[in-house]
Design a protein around this motif. Structure first.
Motif, PDB file in Angstrom:
ATOM      1  N   LEU A 196       0.842  -1.196   0.000  1.00 34.41           N
ATOM      2  CA  LEU A 196       0.000   0.000   0.000  1.00 34.41           C
ATOM      3  C   LEU A 196       0.878   1.247   0.000  1.00 34.41           C
ATOM      4  O   LEU A 196       2.035   1.193   0.431  1.00 34.41           O
ATOM      5  CB  LEU A 196      -0.908  -0.002   1.232  1.00 34.41           C
ATOM      6  N   PRO A 197       0.351   2.370  -0.440  1.00 37.37           N
ATOM      7  CA  PRO A 197       1.128   3.614  -0.418  1.00 37.37           C
ATOM      8  C   PRO A 197       1.602   3.937   1.005  1.00 37.37           C
ATOM      9  O   PRO A 197       0.922   3.620   1.988  1.00 37.37           O
ATOM     10  CB  PRO A 197       0.138   4.676  -0.907  1.00 37.37           C
ATOM     11  N   ARG A 248      -0.253   6.437   8.007  1.00 37.97           N
ATOM     12  CA  ARG A 248      -0.441   7.728   8.691  1.00 37.97           C
ATOM     13  C   ARG A 248      -1.899   8.177   8.641  1.00 37.97           C
ATOM     14  O   ARG A 248      -2.445   8.646   9.633  1.00 37.97           O
ATOM     15  CB  ARG A 248       0.447   8.807   8.060  1.00 37.97           C
ATOM     16  N   ASN A 249      -2.524   8.040   7.486  1.00 36.97           N
ATOM     17  CA  ASN A 249      -3.909   8.478   7.343  1.00 36.97           C
ATOM     18  C   ASN A 249      -4.870   7.633   8.173  1.00 36.97           C
ATOM     19  O   ASN A 249      -5.816   8.165   8.754  1.00 36.97           O
ATOM     20  CB  ASN A 249      -4.329   8.458   5.870  1.00 36.97           C
ATOM     21  N   LEU A 250      -4.643   6.331   8.225  1.00 40.22           N
ATOM     22  CA  LEU A 250      -5.511   5.482   9.029  1.00 40.22           C
ATOM     23  C   LEU A 250      -5.367   5.824  10.503  1.00 40.22           C
ATOM     24  O   LEU A 250      -6.362   5.961  11.216  1.00 40.22           O
ATOM     25  CB  LEU A 250      -5.207   4.001   8.800  1.00 40.22           C
ATOM     26  N   LYS A 251      -4.141   5.997  10.960  1.00 40.67           N
ATOM     27  CA  LYS A 251      -3.931   6.341  12.365  1.00 40.67           C
ATOM     28  C   LYS A 251      -4.560   7.694  12.690  1.00 40.67           C
ATOM     29  O   LYS A 251      -5.205   7.856  13.723  1.00 40.67           O
ATOM     30  CB  LYS A 251      -2.460   6.362  12.733  1.00 40.67           C
ATOM     31  N   TYR A 298     -15.554   7.949  10.503  1.00 44.32           N
ATOM     32  CA  TYR A 298     -14.414   7.023  10.382  1.00 44.32           C
ATOM     33  C   TYR A 298     -14.782   5.856   9.464  1.00 44.32           C
ATOM     34  O   TYR A 298     -14.036   5.515   8.544  1.00 44.32           O
ATOM     35  CB  TYR A 298     -14.011   6.522  11.769  1.00 44.32           C
ATOM     36  N   HIS A 299     -15.941   5.268   9.690  1.00 44.48           N
ATOM     37  CA  HIS A 299     -16.353   4.131   8.867  1.00 44.48           C
ATOM     38  C   HIS A 299     -16.677   4.558   7.436  1.00 44.48           C
ATOM     39  O   HIS A 299     -16.457   3.788   6.493  1.00 44.48           O
ATOM     40  CB  HIS A 299     -17.521   3.396   9.522  1.00 44.48           C
ATOM     41  N   GLU A 300     -17.146   5.764   7.274  1.00 41.83           N
ATOM     42  CA  GLU A 300     -17.389   6.302   5.926  1.00 41.83           C
ATOM     43  C   GLU A 300     -16.066   6.409   5.164  1.00 41.83           C
ATOM     44  O   GLU A 300     -15.998   6.084   3.971  1.00 41.83           O
ATOM     45  CB  GLU A 300     -18.056   7.682   6.030  1.00 41.83           C
ATOM     46  N   ASP A 318     -12.328   4.292   0.796  1.00 42.00           N
ATOM     47  CA  ASP A 318     -10.902   4.190   0.470  1.00 42.00           C
ATOM     48  C   ASP A 318     -10.475   2.742   0.673  1.00 42.00           C
ATOM     49  O   ASP A 318     -10.318   2.287   1.802  1.00 42.00           O
ATOM     50  CB  ASP A 318     -10.082   5.128   1.353  1.00 42.00           C
ATOM     51  N   SER A 319     -10.293   2.041  -0.411  1.00 40.13           N
ATOM     52  CA  SER A 319      -9.988   0.607  -0.322  1.00 40.13           C
ATOM     53  C   SER A 319      -8.647   0.330   0.363  1.00 40.13           C
ATOM     54  O   SER A 319      -8.496  -0.691   1.038  1.00 40.13           O
ATOM     55  CB  SER A 319     -10.032  -0.043  -1.701  1.00 40.13           C
TER      56      SER A 319
END
Length: 85
Positions: free
Chosen positions: A15-16, A21-24, A48-50, A55-56
């Motif tokens: 993954l990129p 960072r974005n998930l955290k 968060y769930h949206e 975003d796969s």
């Protein structure tokens, strides 16, 4: 611990680099709202769930993290008795 595991998982899944960072950041933002502020809490976790739904890469990383780091059952239930996924 989450910050240490996410980059490794993102790398394993090809993954990129920004995905971890974005998930955290998304998780930390939702988790910063206390459960007793019910409306804001609900809105934050819905957002968060949206993000995960649209975003796969984030969704895949979140799923991989959940499979790798299992929470004890008592930590999977919030103050209202609802399961935390």
């Amino acid at each position: 611990m989450i910050l240490e595991i996410l980059p490794q998982l993102a790398d394993e899944l090809n993954l990129p680099s920004w995905t971890a960072r974005n998930l955290k950041a998304a998780y930390d933002e939702a988790a910063s709202i206390p459960e007793d502020r019910e409306l804001q809490y609900s809105i934050a976790w819905s957002a968060y769930h949206e993000i995960l739904d649209h975003d796969s890469d984030l969704s895949l990383l979140s799923m991989a993290y959940g499979l790798k780091v299992r929470m004890p059952l008592f930590q999977q239930i919030d103050a209202t008795g609802a399961f935390v996924f």
